[in-house]
Design a protein around this motif. Structure first.
Motif, PDB file in Angstrom:
ATOM      1  N   LEU A   1      33.730  41.566  45.911  1.00  0.00           N
ATOM      2  CA  LEU A   1      34.526  40.346  45.760  1.00  0.00           C
ATOM      3  C   LEU A   1      35.496  40.508  44.592  1.00  0.00           C
ATOM      4  CD1 LEU A   1      31.968  37.413  46.156  1.00  0.00           C
ATOM      5  CD2 LEU A   1      33.849  37.991  47.692  1.00  0.00           C
ATOM      6  N   PRO A   2      36.688  39.915  44.703  1.00  0.00           N
ATOM      7  CA  PRO A   2      37.599  39.909  43.557  1.00  0.00           C
ATOM      8  C   PRO A   2      36.926  39.183  42.383  1.00  0.00           C
ATOM      9  CG  PRO A   2      38.585  38.842  45.495  1.00  0.00           C
ATOM     10  CD  PRO A   2      37.207  39.223  45.859  1.00  0.00           C
ATOM     11  N   PRO A   3      37.155  39.646  41.140  1.00  0.00           N
ATOM     12  CA  PRO A   3      36.424  39.123  39.975  1.00  0.00           C
ATOM     13  C   PRO A   3      36.406  37.596  39.901  1.00  0.00           C
ATOM     14  CG  PRO A   3      37.836  40.931  39.340  1.00  0.00           C
ATOM     15  CD  PRO A   3      38.113  40.683  40.786  1.00  0.00           C
ATOM     16  N   GLU A   4      37.538  36.932  40.256  1.00  0.00           N
ATOM     17  CA  GLU A   4      37.575  35.482  40.091  1.00  0.00           C
ATOM     18  C   GLU A   4      36.690  34.770  41.120  1.00  0.00           C
ATOM     19  OE1 GLU A   4      40.067  37.397  40.781  1.00  0.00           O
ATOM     20  OE2 GLU A   4      41.275  36.670  42.463  1.00  0.00           O
ATOM     21  N   LEU A   5      36.271  35.484  42.164  1.00  0.00           N
ATOM     22  CA  LEU A   5      35.427  34.851  43.179  1.00  0.00           C
ATOM     23  C   LEU A   5      33.950  35.182  42.989  1.00  0.00           C
ATOM     24  CD1 LEU A   5      37.473  35.178  46.511  1.00  0.00           C
ATOM     25  CD2 LEU A   5      37.072  33.145  45.118  1.00  0.00           C
ATOM     26  N   ARG A   6      33.643  36.089  42.034  1.00  0.00           N
ATOM     27  CA  ARG A   6      32.257  36.563  41.923  1.00  0.00           C
ATOM     28  C   ARG A   6      31.264  35.464  41.562  1.00  0.00           C
ATOM     29  NH1 ARG A   6      33.452  42.322  39.122  1.00  0.00           N
ATOM     30  NH2 ARG A   6      34.375  43.183  41.015  1.00  0.00           N
ATOM     31  N   VAL A   7      31.751  34.451  40.840  1.00  0.00           N
ATOM     32  CA  VAL A   7      30.841  33.355  40.483  1.00  0.00           C
ATOM     33  C   VAL A   7      30.366  32.611  41.731  1.00  0.00           C
ATOM     34  CG1 VAL A   7      31.506  32.907  38.112  1.00  0.00           C
ATOM     35  CG2 VAL A   7      32.851  31.927  39.982  1.00  0.00           C
ATOM     36  N   PHE A   8      31.123  32.772  42.832  1.00  0.00           N
ATOM     37  CA  PHE A   8      30.745  32.086  44.068  1.00  0.00           C
ATOM     38  C   PHE A   8      29.958  33.004  45.010  1.00  0.00           C
ATOM     39  CE2 PHE A   8      34.830  30.053  42.800  1.00  0.00           C
ATOM     40  CZ  PHE A   8      34.280  28.866  42.370  1.00  0.00           C
TER      41      PHE A   8
END
Lengths: 295, 239
Positions: free
Chosen positions: A258-265
């Motif tokens: 996942l792209p880093p900004e989406l990893r929290v999801f």
């Protein structure tokens, strides 16, 4: 690039192995009792605290303590909480398992506090080894090895031993197995003991990886692994192990891809994938045979 | 040394399924249990095998009171039943299905396997031993069910419609299998069956139920001639 891909893969497989062992422990109990045992998390937790208690003496003693602790707690839970409820409907059993889970967790918080404690367990395994030019963590390789050995051993037990055969028969049709002379108490107690053993193995590997024990440990593992058993097909043991493995692997691959900004999801994507699987194959990937034709 | 139901009654709400029924099976005897649908035949087998507790009356095995014990206790005492639908474990192999009954009696895996294969050979199923039970044909499934029941070394075998859904040739094969069970194992066998030709040629004695009560009991030729049975059940088809 290639080396990095292998690193991610090894990471994914080792986490998948942990989830597979957890899912198998849950699947065994579901098989013989139709009980989704969320207190499996507390088996992992108690094994973790056994490691904390003994790791300073020796690693072997810590592992032994973890196994003894988790197996005893599993047998105790079976005898005191679930045996009186045998034959109750699945919803009652589910609520009871939450109650047991909360009870043990809160009791533990009362006794030792909720703060995580550091454990320097098997830290020798934290070092990197280089295999064919790829640097891998020794602990991950050990995790994969232990998972494979335990899955093979459990399979052998179920296939080739007397108790294993009784357990598979009871898992498919409990009443029929009883009519054929299978002793319910012995089969169910054995299933709990094995689930305790698997929980202890997971706890040892997990504690070695994170270096921490706390009263809430195990819960996240159990919830994700439970999702794995559902994907694999509730009531089917190969399904449970495979589903658990798949969910573990998916977690790590999502983390890596996942792209880093989406990893929290990450979890949201994971559960989306789960939902898709259940829409396409509501029975799970490896459905249980005979689940619909119980007496 | 007989299995007896003594004046048993069972009610389901307002419905009386068995009303003051007495029946006994002797070792080595094949007893037919017949009657129209709803006559209480399966209920009586449920009572005789511990699956249903009678509201009145008693079950005795060789004089020992069995009433109120669990099905597993009945099975260990040698009272084994089959079901209208054969309930093989579909996730196990054919051989393992038979082995379950053997390990349930305390045998080790190796010995259980040896005996299971011998039983399967008796029922002409040896070539199927290693296959999953889900792969069997209907007739084979019935025979495997009998092999599994025999693994329990029954003193009394209760068969609920063993020939249901079988073609004539398969039913004939089943009849031979049942008679050879009696010969080899000497157990008493109770058969619920709608196939009258089969019942008349297979059974030593026949017990007729109607509306939960005993209508008649006797040898096949007596039953065939009994006017009460003819009115209640056999009708014109008996001739």
């Amino acid at each position: 690039m290639m080396g990095q891909a292998i690193q991610v893969l090894v990471d994914a497989v080792s986490v998948g192995g942990l989830y597979a062992l957890t899912a198998l422990g849950i699947g065994l109990i579901f098989g013989v009792m139709r009980l989704i045992n969320f207190a499996h998390a507390q088996l992992i937790m108690i094994a973790g605290y056994a490691v904390l208690l003994f790791f300073a003496q020796s690693a072997a003693l810590a592992v032994l303590g973890a196994v003894v602790g988790a197996v005893l707690l599993a047998l105790l839970i079976e005898r005191t909480a679930f045996r009186p409820l045998r034959g109750a409907d699945p919803a009652t059993l589910l609520i009871a398992s939450f109650a047991v889970s909360f009870f043990i967790e809160k009791t533990m918080i009362m006794l030792v506090g909720s703060r995580p404690k550091g454990v320097d367990f098997l830290s020798a395994l934290a070092r990197q080894v280089e295999i064919a030019g790829v640097r891998l963590q020794l602990l991950q390789l050990v995790t994969i090895l232990v998972s494979v050995v335990l899955l093979v051993a459990t399979t052998w037990f179920l296939k080739s031993t007397r108790l294993g055969l009784e357990m598979r028969a009871a898992a498919e049709n409990f009443r029929m197995a009883e009519v054929l002379g299978i002793r319910a108490n012995r089969v169910i107690a054995t299933a709990f003991a094995i689930s305790g053993l698997l929980a202890a193995a997971v706890a040892c590997l997990f504690v070695a990886q994170t270096g921490l024990v706390q009263p809430r440990m195990g819960l996240q593992l159990v919830i994700i692994a439970f999702v794995g058993t559902v994907i694999g097909g509730l009531g089917s043991l190969p399904g449970a192990a495979f589903g658990g493995f798949l969910v573990g692997v998916a977690t790590i691959l999502l983390q890596a891809l996942l792209p880093p900004e989406l990893r929290v999801f990450r979890e949201a994507f994971l559960f989306l994938a789960v939902a898709v699987v259940l829409v396409v194959r509501p029975q799970g990937l490896i459905p249980a045979r005979g689940l619909k034709e119980r007496i | 040394m007989e299995l007896a139901a003594e004046r048993v009654s069972v009610r389901f709400g307002g419905l009386v399924a068995n009303d003051d029924v007495s029946l006994a099976i002797a070792p080595g005897e094949v007893l037919g249990l017949i009657g129209p649908n709803g006559a209480g035949k399966t209920t009586l087998v449920n009572i005789l095998s511990g699956f249903q507790r009678p509201h009145a009356g008693a079950i005795r095995l060789a004089g020992t009171e069995m009433t109120g014990r669990k099905p597993g206790a009945f099975a260990r005492a040698g009272i084994v039943r089959s079901f209208q639908a054969v309930r093989l474990f579909r996730g196990l192999t054919v051989s393992e299905n038979v082995e379950v009954g053997l390990v349930g009696r305390g045998l080790g895996r190796a010995e259980a396997r040896r005996r299971a294969l011998a039983l399967l050979a008796d029922f002409d199923l040896l070539h199927r031993a290693a296959q999953p039970a889900s792969a069997l044909s209907y007739g084979e499934e019935r025979r495997a069910g009998l092999a599994r029941a025999l693994a329990l070394e029954p003193r009394f075998l209760l068969l609920d419609e063993p020939a249901a859904g079988l073609a004539a040739a398969e039913a004939e094969e089943l009849k031979r299998a049942i008679l050879s069970i009696r010969e080899r194992h000497g157990c008493g066998i109770l058969v619920i069956e709608h196939n009258m030709a089969l019942v008349m040629s297979l059974c030593d004695r026949i017990h007729v139920l109607g509306g939960g009560r005993t209508i008649a009991s006797g040898r096949p030729d007596e039953i065939r001639a009994d006017p009460a049975v003819r009115t209640a059940y056999l009708g014109s088809t008996a001739a």
